[in-house]
Design an enzyme around this catalytic site. Structure first.
Site, mmCIF file in Angstrom:
data_model
loop_
_atom_site.group_PDB
_atom_site.id
_atom_site.type_symbol
_atom_site.label_atom_id
_atom_site.label_comp_id
_atom_site.label_asym_id
_atom_site.label_seq_id
_atom_site.Cartn_x
_atom_site.Cartn_y
_atom_site.Cartn_z
ATOM 1 N N GLU A 120 24.300 68.785 -9.156
ATOM 2 C CA GLU A 120 23.393 67.842 -9.827
ATOM 3 C C GLU A 120 23.557 66.439 -9.261
ATOM 4 O O GLU A 120 24.660 66.062 -8.863
ATOM 5 C CB GLU A 120 23.716 67.788 -11.333
ATOM 6 N N LYS A 122 24.444 62.686 -9.438
ATOM 7 C CA LYS A 122 25.287 61.931 -10.375
ATOM 8 C C LYS A 122 24.556 60.630 -10.683
ATOM 9 O O LYS A 122 24.524 59.702 -9.877
ATOM 10 C CB LYS A 122 26.662 61.653 -9.788
ATOM 11 N N ASP A 124 23.409 57.133 -12.066
ATOM 12 C CA ASP A 124 24.173 55.907 -12.264
ATOM 13 C C ASP A 124 23.608 55.140 -13.451
ATOM 14 O O ASP A 124 22.833 54.210 -13.306
ATOM 15 C CB ASP A 124 24.106 55.064 -10.987
ATOM 16 N N TYR A 232 22.800 66.417 -19.287
ATOM 17 C CA TYR A 232 23.543 67.231 -18.328
ATOM 18 C C TYR A 232 24.666 68.075 -18.908
ATOM 19 O O TYR A 232 25.334 68.781 -18.184
ATOM 20 C CB TYR A 232 24.076 66.388 -17.178
ATOM 21 N N LYS A 321 31.192 61.521 -4.221
ATOM 22 C CA LYS A 321 30.582 60.188 -4.189
ATOM 23 C C LYS A 321 29.795 59.916 -2.904
ATOM 24 O O LYS A 321 30.119 60.449 -1.844
ATOM 25 C CB LYS A 321 31.681 59.114 -4.334
ATOM 26 N N CYS A 415 12.501 22.787 12.349
ATOM 27 C CA CYS A 415 12.643 24.197 12.717
ATOM 28 C C CYS A 415 13.821 24.344 13.689
ATOM 29 O O CYS A 415 13.905 23.603 14.672
ATOM 30 C CB CYS A 415 11.354 24.689 13.360
ATOM 31 N N CYS A 418 12.128 25.282 17.262
ATOM 32 C CA CYS A 418 11.216 24.453 18.062
ATOM 33 C C CYS A 418 11.197 22.995 17.609
ATOM 34 O O CYS A 418 10.427 22.193 18.134
ATOM 35 C CB CYS A 418 9.804 25.030 18.014
ATOM 36 N N CYS A 433 7.931 26.516 9.259
ATOM 37 C CA CYS A 433 7.870 25.712 10.471
ATOM 38 C C CYS A 433 6.388 25.451 10.734
ATOM 39 O O CYS A 433 5.568 26.366 10.665
ATOM 40 C CB CYS A 433 8.490 26.504 11.613
ATOM 41 N N CYS A 440 6.126 27.346 18.565
ATOM 42 C CA CYS A 440 7.442 27.862 18.159
ATOM 43 C C CYS A 440 7.715 29.228 18.802
ATOM 44 O O CYS A 440 7.027 30.205 18.496
ATOM 45 C CB CYS A 440 7.493 27.968 16.631
#
Ligand code: IVH
Length: 678
Positions: A120, A122, A124, A232, A321, A415, A418, A433, A440
């Protein structure tokens, strides 16, 4: 029948209809009545109960959010302790686990050749225990320390996926079920979006959000959160004959009206377990819920009994895990990355950390609003998250570990690429920018890369390294120059041999034959993503019509609002763009002329049909597929039900595919969908 009898009977019918509708919607994910009908029945029942208070039952569907806020949580002692699971982190650990089981069972002379496991996901979230007396929900509790938890009955009752009354006839006098309450990822995203909009603190992850939602004293608050649950295991049960296996118990839980994870499987031996682990790890990012691993449980309840428990965990189960998706590390420095539209993104340079299966040394901070909201500073210890292919991000600061000297992050005035001034437009979260791709180099590189990307002109071999080299050598200073490249220039680049140069030139040549939608998307007009480009191409059929469209004509197109329209107008009003487009066409970029404008809206195979898209599509994005289906007169919905005509299953399709198979819904591959669309 007397009037009160009539009312009683009507209330009972309404309760049955509402319970059934709830179960269809929240447990089976298969709504069978429209929301308005549900609301109508609900209000009728509420009115009846108001007029006849003697008809009001504690477990009426109107009473889910009925309870008043509680003062504090009461303690609940679990009749059977809620245990935890031992962990496995490697394949070897899983083989060892199976080996231990066999050795132990051998001693009892009950060792089978091959152990069957219930495998199954797991989940969280948070473990809960829910008790039923004679089929009625009477109590719900958190796990707490395993022996004593907190009474959260008032909150659990608000979860529509939890039956207030067990379904079916075979109800045990006492039943305690256990499961995991969690927040589906989509629900988490929406919830956080809402919190951010209201200027409130966002939750760090779905698990924290679920925990916060369950630990509310006022059930009205819990009811607002889209929590759900997968069951479960059983706690205590009386007066009911247990089946032979855990998987049969799960089937019975389904019959009683509980949600059980559709991704659960029965597998053989450690090898079967490992295959399950692999396949779920691959699908992890497509699952609608967060998991931190998988659980293997010996399926036979008889063998579970023989194996028993060791300290706080069962010998017959283990949690395998997945690599953690969140880790703690330090911010060493901040840099600003310049994107295609000039947006400056703050990026944290991190002390490298292993997270989500890879070593991460950079994480995005998205924009300055985020930096301020999270109060991130250079020198801070932070939580970093990496999920799947998503760019790693800084989730939050561990303020308790903030050193005395930290440096605030400030937006640059120029920037970094540039030196053009950086500007933040009122009401926008990003600073940009002002140089534009003509000035640029960072913006131009991104634009070039975007132009050749898979969903645009799809030029094989034009990766970011090649783009960098082409721009740095000034071989390409505008998009059209891509089509003027010569073999000699390419081979002069580092790490570019004769063969790869030839290949790149071939794919550039091939990319000239494209579609209007891809070309439009490739131009990189702001706010014109793939699906808008497809819609525009479909609607106008011809580039000239788009170039010359008025604001009104543009906003007449579905999904094109005033902002998108103004971006398009702005783009084509610039003479440099007009010249660029003309150059590109002169250099041979072309696409098939539309058959008849609007012809695609009369697609017999699709018109009026309901589609669900699942899994990863390879040829197009889901959004694009959706737009095309809608343009052809079809409908696209999120969940599979009997009303679904077609399920389009991409790679790694999961529970929706299983459900479609179960319901006998027509299943299409992406190629088959493309066939229908053409
Ligand atoms: S079975 C006696 N099955 O994992 C073992 N637990 O570390 C009972 N969990 O507290 C647990 N998904 O909250 C089981 N499919 C699953 C699970 C699961 C998540 C959580 C559960 C438990 C923790 C154990």
């Amino acid at each position: 029948m007397t009037a009160p009898q009539k009312a009683r009977q009507r209330a009972e019918t309404l309760r049955e209809q509402l319970d059934r509708a709830n179960h269809q919607y929240h447990v089976l994910d298969d709504p069978d009545i429209p929301d308005v009908e549900y609301d109508r029945l609900f209000h009728e029942l509420r009115k009846l109960e108001e007029d006849h208070p003697d008809l009001l039952l504690a477990n009426s569907p109107t009473q889910r959010v009925g309870a008043s806020p509680i003062g504090k949580f009461q303690q609940v002692t679990h009749r059977v302790p809620m245990r935890s699971l031992g962990n496995a982190f490697s394949e070897e650990d899983v083989h060892d686990f199976e080996h231990r089981l066999i050795e132990r069972l051998k001693k009892d002379h009950v060792a089978p050749d091959d152990i069957e496991f219930a495998a199954e996901p797991k989940l969280d979230g948070l473990a809960v225990s829910i008790s039923y007396e004679n089929g009625r929900l009477v109590r719900a509790a958190t796990r707490g320390d395993g022996s004593t938890g907190e009474d959260i009955t008032h909150n659990i009752r608000t979860l529509k996926s939890v039956p207030l009354e067990l379904r079916g006839n075979d109800k045990p006098p006492f039943l305690e079920v256990r499961g995991e309450v969690y927040l589906p990822i989509e629900g988490f995203r929406i919830m956080n979006e809402r919190l951010a909009k209201d200027g409130l603190k966002e939750f760090k992850n779905p698990r924290n959000a679920a925990a916060g939602s369950l630990r509310q004293l006022d059930p009205k608050e819990t009811a607002k959160r889209p929590l759900t649950v997968y069951m479960y295991s059983l706690g205590e049960i009386s007066g009911w004959q247990l089946p032979d296996t855990h998987s049969e118990v799960m089937d019975q839980l389904t019959n009683w009206g509980f949600r059980v994870c559709p991704d659960n499987r029965v597998v053989q031996g450690a090898e079967g377990c490992l295959e399950f682990h692999q396949s779920l790890l691959k699908r992890r990012d497509q699952l609608p819920y967060e998991i931190d691993g998988v659980v293997y449980k010996v399926n036979s309840l008889g063998l579970q009994d023989s194996l028993g428990f060791v300290s706080r965990a069962p010998r017959w189960a283990v949690a395998h895990k997945f690599p953690a998706q969140e880790e703690i590390t330090k911010i060493l420095d901040i840099e600003f990355q310049v994107g295609r539209t000039g947006a400056l993104t703050p990026v944290a340079r991190l002390d490298p950390v292993f997270v989500g299966g890879v070593t991460v040394s950079n994480a995005t901070l998205h924009n300055m609003d985020e930096v301020e909201r999270k109060d991130v500073r250079i020198g801070d210890t932070v939580i970093v998250r990496r999920a799947g292919d998503v760019i790693p991000e800084v989730v939050s600061v561990v303020t308790s570990q903030r050193p005395k000297k930290t440096r605030k992050i400030v937006m640059l005035e120029q920037c970094p690429e540039c030196a053009s001034p950086v500007e933040r437009v009122e009401g926008e979260a990003v600073s940009r920018c002002t140089g534009g791709p003509e000035i640029c180099p960072a913006q131009f590189k991104q634009s070039l890369w975007h132009f050749g990307s898979r969903r645009a002109l799809d030029i094989d071999g034009l990766g970011d390294k090649v783009v960098d080299a082409l721009v740095d050598h000034k071989f390409v200073t505008a998009l059209d120059q891509l089509f003027m490249l010569e073999q000699g220039q390419l081979v002069s680049l580092e790490r570019m041999g004769e063969k790869s140069a030839r290949k790149l030139l071939d794919s550039i040549e091939k990319s000239k034959t494209t579609t209007l939608a891809r070309f439009l998307y490739g131009l990189g007009i702001r706010e014109v993503g793939e699906s808008t480009a497809a819609t525009l191409a479909d609607h106008f059929g011809d580039l000239g019509a788009i170039e010359n469209a008025t604001e009104q004509e543009l906003t007449d197109v579905t999904d094109v609002g005033p902002i998108v329209a103004s971006r398009i107008l702005d783009y084509f009003s610039q003479s440099s763009h007009q010249t660029l487009v003309k150059e590109l066409l002169d250099l041979g970029v072309n696409w098939p002329a539309p058959a008849v404008v609007g012809a695609s809206s009369q697609n017999e195979a699709i018109s009026g049909k309901t589609f669900v898209l699942t899994g990863t599509l390879v040829e197009m994005k889901r959004d694009e597929a959706k737009t095309k289906i809608i343009a052809a007169g079809g409908k696209v919905t999120g969940s599979v039900s009997r009303n679904t005509d077609f399920l389009v299953a991409g790679e790694n399709a999961g529970s929706k595919l299983a459900k479609a198979e179960q319901l006998g819904v027509n299943i299409l591959s992406e190629t088959e969908l493309l066939g229908l669309l053409s």
